[in-house]
Design a protein around this motif. Structure first.
Motif, PDB file in Angstrom:
ATOM      1  N   ALA A  94      62.924  28.212  -7.460  1.00  0.00           N
ATOM      2  CA  ALA A  94      62.669  26.836  -7.868  1.00  0.00           C
ATOM      3  C   ALA A  94      62.748  25.886  -6.677  1.00  0.00           C
ATOM      4  N   ILE A  95      63.761  26.063  -5.842  1.00  0.00           N
ATOM      5  CA  ILE A  95      63.966  25.166  -4.701  1.00  0.00           C
ATOM      6  C   ILE A  95      62.910  25.380  -3.620  1.00  0.00           C
ATOM      7  N   LEU A  96      62.660  26.637  -3.267  1.00  0.00           N
ATOM      8  CA  LEU A  96      61.776  26.925  -2.142  1.00  0.00           C
ATOM      9  C   LEU A  96      60.300  26.759  -2.470  1.00  0.00           C
ATOM     10  N   SER A  97      59.970  26.619  -3.761  1.00  0.00           N
ATOM     11  CA  SER A  97      58.575  26.377  -4.135  1.00  0.00           C
ATOM     12  C   SER A  97      58.338  24.915  -4.498  1.00  0.00           C
ATOM     13  N   ALA A  98      59.345  24.070  -4.321  1.00  0.00           N
ATOM     14  CA  ALA A  98      59.205  22.652  -4.644  1.00  0.00           C
ATOM     15  C   ALA A  98      58.123  22.005  -3.772  1.00  0.00           C
ATOM     16  N   LYS A  99      57.337  21.121  -4.382  1.00  0.00           N
ATOM     17  CA  LYS A  99      56.263  20.456  -3.642  1.00  0.00           C
ATOM     18  C   LYS A  99      56.815  19.605  -2.504  1.00  0.00           C
ATOM     19  N   ALA A 100      58.021  19.076  -2.698  1.00  0.00           N
ATOM     20  CA  ALA A 100      58.614  18.248  -1.647  1.00  0.00           C
ATOM     21  C   ALA A 100      58.806  19.030  -0.358  1.00  0.00           C
ATOM     22  N   LEU A 101      59.075  20.324  -0.467  1.00  0.00           N
ATOM     23  CA  LEU A 101      59.251  21.141   0.730  1.00  0.00           C
ATOM     24  C   LEU A 101      57.916  21.378   1.409  1.00  0.00           C
ATOM     25  N   ASP A 102      56.863  21.592   0.614  1.00  0.00           N
ATOM     26  CA  ASP A 102      55.526  21.725   1.192  1.00  0.00           C
ATOM     27  C   ASP A 102      55.157  20.475   1.987  1.00  0.00           C
ATOM     28  N   THR A 103      55.397  19.319   1.367  1.00  0.00           N
ATOM     29  CA  THR A 103      55.072  18.050   2.023  1.00  0.00           C
ATOM     30  C   THR A 103      55.898  17.864   3.287  1.00  0.00           C
ATOM     31  N   ALA A 104      57.176  18.207   3.204  1.00  0.00           N
ATOM     32  CA  ALA A 104      58.052  18.082   4.371  1.00  0.00           C
ATOM     33  C   ALA A 104      57.575  18.978   5.511  1.00  0.00           C
ATOM     34  N   ASN A 105      57.175  20.199   5.188  1.00  0.00           N
ATOM     35  CA  ASN A 105      56.703  21.118   6.228  1.00  0.00           C
ATOM     36  C   ASN A 105      55.440  20.600   6.907  1.00  0.00           C
ATOM     37  N   SER A 106      54.568  19.985   6.111  1.00  0.00           N
ATOM     38  CA  SER A 106      53.353  19.412   6.702  1.00  0.00           C
ATOM     39  C   SER A 106      53.712  18.303   7.678  1.00  0.00           C
ATOM     40  N   SER A 107      54.674  17.472   7.296  1.00  0.00           N
ATOM     41  CA  SER A 107      55.116  16.393   8.182  1.00  0.00           C
ATOM     42  C   SER A 107      55.801  16.945   9.424  1.00  0.00           C
ATOM     43  N   ILE A 108      56.596  17.989   9.238  1.00  0.00           N
ATOM     44  CA  ILE A 108      57.287  18.617  10.370  1.00  0.00           C
ATOM     45  C   ILE A 108      56.282  19.195  11.358  1.00  0.00           C
ATOM     46  N   SER A 109      55.249  19.846  10.838  1.00  0.00           N
ATOM     47  CA  SER A 109      54.228  20.454  11.705  1.00  0.00           C
ATOM     48  C   SER A 109      53.543  19.408  12.573  1.00  0.00           C
ATOM     49  N   THR A 110      53.401  18.205  12.036  1.00  0.00           N
ATOM     50  CA  THR A 110      52.774  17.122  12.794  1.00  0.00           C
ATOM     51  C   THR A 110      53.766  16.437  13.724  1.00  0.00           C
ATOM     52  N   THR A 111      54.927  16.100  13.180  1.00  0.00           N
ATOM     53  CA  THR A 111      55.930  15.357  13.944  1.00  0.00           C
ATOM     54  C   THR A 111      56.442  16.148  15.149  1.00  0.00           C
ATOM     55  N   TYR A 112      56.632  17.453  14.950  1.00  0.00           N
ATOM     56  CA  TYR A 112      57.216  18.276  16.005  1.00  0.00           C
ATOM     57  C   TYR A 112      56.205  19.286  16.569  1.00  0.00           C
ATOM     58  N   LYS A 113      54.944  18.896  16.551  1.00  0.00           N
ATOM     59  CA  LYS A 113      53.888  19.813  17.025  1.00  0.00           C
ATOM     60  C   LYS A 113      54.118  20.245  18.463  1.00  0.00           C
ATOM     61  N   ALA A 114      54.483  19.323  19.326  1.00  0.00           N
ATOM     62  CA  ALA A 114      54.678  19.665  20.738  1.00  0.00           C
ATOM     63  C   ALA A 114      55.765  20.715  20.903  1.00  0.00           C
ATOM     64  N   GLN A 115      56.874  20.537  20.201  1.00  0.00           N
ATOM     65  CA  GLN A 115      57.976  21.487  20.305  1.00  0.00           C
ATOM     66  C   GLN A 115      57.615  22.842  19.715  1.00  0.00           C
ATOM     67  N   LEU A 116      56.919  22.838  18.571  1.00  0.00           N
ATOM     68  CA  LEU A 116      56.516  24.095  17.938  1.00  0.00           C
ATOM     69  C   LEU A 116      55.499  24.837  18.809  1.00  0.00           C
ATOM     70  N   ASP A 117      54.587  24.100  19.419  1.00  0.00           N
ATOM     71  CA  ASP A 117      53.621  24.720  20.335  1.00  0.00           C
ATOM     72  C   ASP A 117      54.346  25.320  21.531  1.00  0.00           C
ATOM     73  N   GLN A 118      55.369  24.628  22.009  1.00  0.00           N
ATOM     74  CA  GLN A 118      56.159  25.142  23.136  1.00  0.00           C
ATOM     75  C   GLN A 118      56.850  26.449  22.756  1.00  0.00           C
ATOM     76  N   ALA A 119      57.387  26.512  21.526  1.00  0.00           N
ATOM     77  CA  ALA A 119      58.056  27.739  21.076  1.00  0.00           C
ATOM     78  C   ALA A 119      57.060  28.891  20.987  1.00  0.00           C
ATOM     79  N   ARG A 120      55.878  28.625  20.457  1.00  0.00           N
ATOM     80  CA  ARG A 120      54.855  29.683  20.344  1.00  0.00           C
ATOM     81  C   ARG A 120      54.396  30.145  21.726  1.00  0.00           C
ATOM     82  N   ALA A 121      54.248  29.192  22.641  1.00  0.00           N
ATOM     83  CA  ALA A 121      53.839  29.554  24.000  1.00  0.00           C
ATOM     84  C   ALA A 121      54.909  30.409  24.674  1.00  0.00           C
TER      85      ALA A 121
END
Length: 244
Positions: free
Chosen positions: A39-66
């Protein structure tokens, strides 16, 4: 963070077992089951939060992947002296042979992995913290969502799906609780206070969630749909975790 209500009867956070959602009137004889994690991990709020995180912290996430890609390239070079069959990977036999020969390559590999893991963790830290904060906010609304569903469906006994050996699909109210979470908490913040620290249950939930997302990413990579991320990298899901 509040713990799950006693009505769940031993709903300790363990490996997730996501049940398929039942029909709207999902309770039999006043008895029902629910999966808190699903119930918690399928909540729409988490989907929305992850989308925002992917944008807000894109530079850091790209650095981790690199950094993960650079580690793979470094390891490919390091293993050459002990990769006796030249298949660009180490078998158990090759590792044992290197250990018996006291090859310094093994220590170099260990050091490279440790350094890369530390670098990746540092790069991911802001996004990981933001994701944990999102999960904890949803978790804090779980008890209220359960109470609302229990009252609406006149449920007299609600069991944790993780402790039930068998239940008909019609008994599962996980989806109803998830829908109540979506109604009560459509969005969450991804900006934790400076002094905020995640609860232990939050960290366990986040670990489960990231394992699910990583497994899905690996499956997509194996199907030729993209590269798998470094383990532990926060990522927005392509679909919600459902089904056993």
């Amino acid at each position: 963070m509040k713990t799950f209500t006693k009505i769940l009867l031993a709903s300790a956070l363990v490996a997730p077992a996501f049940l398929a959602a039942g029909p709207a009137n999902a309770q039999v004889g006043g008895i029902a089951v629910a999966d808190p994690e699903a119930a918690i991990l399928s909540a729409k709020a988490l989907d929305t939060a992850n989308s925002s995180i992917s944008t807000t912290y894109k530079a850091q996430l790209d650095q981790a992947r690199a950094r993960q890609m650079s580690l793979q390239a470094e390891l490919a070079t390091l293993i050459v002296p002990i990769d006796t069959d030249h298949d660009k990977k180490l078998s158990d036999a090759e590792i044992i042979a290197a250990q018996n020969a006291k090859s310094p390559v093994l220590e170099k590999i260990k050091t490279a992995q440790t350094n890369a893991q530390n670098d990746i963790a540092r790069a991911n830290q802001p996004a990981t913290r933001a994701q944990a904060y999102a999960i904890e906010q949803i978790t804090q609304k779980y008890t209220a969502a359960v109470n609302a569903v229990v009252a609406a469906k006149n449920i007299s006994l609600l069991l944790s799906a993780n402790t039930v050996q068998f239940a008909k699909p019609a008994v599962d109210v996980t989806d109803d609780i998830k829908n109540e979470l979506d109604r009560a908490l459509p969005t969450v913040s991804i900006a934790p206070p400076a002094d905020w620290q995640p609860a232990q249950q939050t960290l366990q939930l986040q670990q489960q969630y990231q394992q699910i997302m990583y497994a899905q990413a690996v499956q997509r990579a194996q199907a030729g749909q993209g590269a798998a991320p470094a383990p532990g990298t926060p990522a927005a899901p392509t679909k919600k975790p459902t089904g056993r």
